[in-house]
Design an enzyme around this catalytic site. Structure first.
Site, mmCIF file in Angstrom:
data_model
loop_
_atom_site.group_PDB
_atom_site.id
_atom_site.type_symbol
_atom_site.label_atom_id
_atom_site.label_comp_id
_atom_site.label_asym_id
_atom_site.label_seq_id
_atom_site.Cartn_x
_atom_site.Cartn_y
_atom_site.Cartn_z
ATOM 1 C CG ASP A 49 -1.803 1.181 1.339
ATOM 2 O OD1 ASP A 49 -2.975 1.071 0.942
ATOM 3 O OD2 ASP A 49 -1.346 2.252 1.811
ATOM 4 C CE1 TYR A 54 0.320 7.743 2.891
ATOM 5 C CE2 TYR A 54 0.603 5.523 2.043
ATOM 6 C CZ TYR A 54 -0.145 6.454 2.723
ATOM 7 O OH TYR A 54 -1.350 6.082 3.246
ATOM 8 C CE LYS A 84 -3.967 4.666 0.813
ATOM 9 N NZ LYS A 84 -2.538 4.323 0.934
ATOM 10 C CG HIS A 117 -4.796 9.811 0.568
ATOM 11 N ND1 HIS A 117 -3.436 9.802 0.350
ATOM 12 C CD2 HIS A 117 -4.950 9.324 1.822
ATOM 13 C CE1 HIS A 117 -2.814 9.324 1.414
ATOM 14 N NE2 HIS A 117 -3.712 9.039 2.327
#
Length: 318
Positions: A49, A54, A84, A117
Site C-alpha cells: 500500500d 507518501y 492513492k 485519499h
C-alpha cells in the site's frame, strides 16, 4: 510464508485482494526501503500500500522489479499494489494525469487499486501540512467520474476511497456507475467503526483498516491498542502478541489490515494471524474497549472549507 496462505477477498470489481497489506507511509523514508520491501515480498507479503503523498511509490516499483528479477514472484500480477490520489489532484481534470504520474513512478502499467485519499481538495501542488486557506470546494462527483475513466482504461483494476464516512459513501453511490470497491479507514480495537462497517457490508464495499495498531501516538493516534489491558490479557492467554490479537480481530471483522513495520521479526509476526482464531467470548471482551478516533483530522476543518467542524468532516462518526 507461502502466498497461498494469505486469504484473499473478492472485491465487487471482480478482482481479489490479499487480506493483509504492508503500508509504506513513514515520516522519514529509510535508506534501505527498497530492500526492506523486497524482504517483505520474500516473507510472503503480496499487497503493498502506497500513495502519492507518501513519496514511496518509486521504492515500491523498484522492489517489485527486483523481486521479479530474483524470481521471488513469477509475474507482476503476483503483487497487489494500492496507491492513492492526493487531495491536490482531487479534481475531474487532474485525476488521470495524477494516476499516470503514479504509474510512471511505480514503473507499472496499472495499479490494482486506486483510492481517493480523502474527501477533500486543496491547492494544486500542495502536500502536507497545508494551510486552512488552501482548502478548496470538493467536487466528489467530477472526481469520481475521472476515477471511473481510470478504471475503464485499465490503469486501475479497482477503484475506491479512503477516509469516507457512511454519509459521504451514500452520496457517492447515488451517481457512481462503478461503485467503490474499498473504503480504507482508521480501524482498530480502540476505534472499531461499527456503523461504517455495517454500511459498507450492506453495500458490498470492502473495508481496509489503516492504523490497525493505533499508531502509538507519534504525532497522532494513541496507545489505546498497544497498552490496552483487555488486549494485553488476551495476548497472554492466547500466547500471542497484542499486535497479533489486534490484527486477527480486524481480520475476523472481515477487514483487511494495512500493517506498517519495517522490522523483520514484526513483519513475520504480523503475517502469523491466519491459523488460529478469537472466540466469541474474546471478541465480546474486545467490544468493551473504550472507543475514540486516533486521528481527529483537524487539519481538514476550516471556517471557509467544506467541513467547518469535525462533526461535518466525519458526519457524526467521531
Amino acid at each position: 510464508m507461502d502466498k497461498e496462505m494469505i486469504p484473499q477477498v473478492a472485491l465487487n470489481s471482480g478482482y481479489r485482494m490479499p487480506l493483509i497489506g504492508l503500508g509504506t507511509a513513514c515520516d522519514h523514508i529509510p535508506g534501505n526501503l527498497t530492500s526492506t520491501l523486497i524482504n517483505a515480498i520474500e516473507l510472503g507479503y503480496r499487497h503493498i500500500d502506497t500513495a502519492s503523498l507518501y513519496k514511496t511509490e518509486e521504492f515500491v516499483g523498484q522492489a517489485i522489479a527486483q523481486a521479479l528479477e530474483r524470481g521471488l514472484i513469477d509475474n507482476r500480477s503476483d503483487v497487489f499494489v494500492t496507491s492513492k490520489l492526493w487531495c491536490s489532484d482531487a479534481d475531474h481534470d487532474l485525476v488521470l494525469p495524477a494516476l499516470k504520474e503514479t504509474l510512471r513512478k511505480l514503473g507499472l502499467d496499472y495499479v490494482d487499486l486506486y483510492l481517493v485519499h480523502f474527501p477533500l481538495r486543496i491547492n494544486q501542488g500542495t502536500g502536507t501540512p497545508f494551510q486552512k486557506d488552501e482548502i478548496l470546494p470538493f467536487d466528489m462527483k467530477g472526481t469520481w467520474e475521472a476515477m471511473e475513466v481510470c478504471c475503464r482504461l485499465g490503469l486501475a483494476k479497482s477503484i475506491g476511497v479512503s477516509n469516507f464516512s457512511s454519509k459521504k459513501l451514500s452520496q457517492l453511490l447515488t451517481y457512481a456507475t462503478i461503485p467503490p470497491a474499498v473504503n480504507q479507514v482508521e480501524m482498530n480495537p480502540a476505534w472499531q467503526q461499527r456503523k461504517l462497517r455495517k454500511f459498507c457490508d450492506e453495500n458490498g464495499i470492502h473495508v481496509s483498516a489503516w492504523s490497525p495498531l493505533g499508531a502509538n501516538g507519534a504525532h497522532w493516534g494513541s496507545f489505546a491498542v498497544m497498552k490496552s489491558p483487555i488486549l494485553g490479557d488476551l495476548a497472554v492467554t492466547k500466547g500471542k502478541s497484542i499486535a497479533q490479537i489486534s490484527l486477527r480481530w480486524a481480520y475476523q471483522q472481515g477487514a483487511s489490515p494495512i500493517v506498517k513495520s519495517f522490522n523483520e521479526e514484526r513483519m513475520k509476526e504480523n503475517l502469523q494471524i491466519f491459523d488460529w482464531e478469537l472466540t466469541q467470548e474474546e471478541l465480546d471482551k474486545i467490544n468493551q474497549i473504550p472507543q475514540k478516533r486516533g486521528y481527529p483530522g483537524e487539519m481538514f476543518v476550516s471556517p471557509n472549507g467544506p467541513y467547518k467542524s469535525l462533526e461535518e468532516l466525519w458526519d457524526e462518526e467521531v
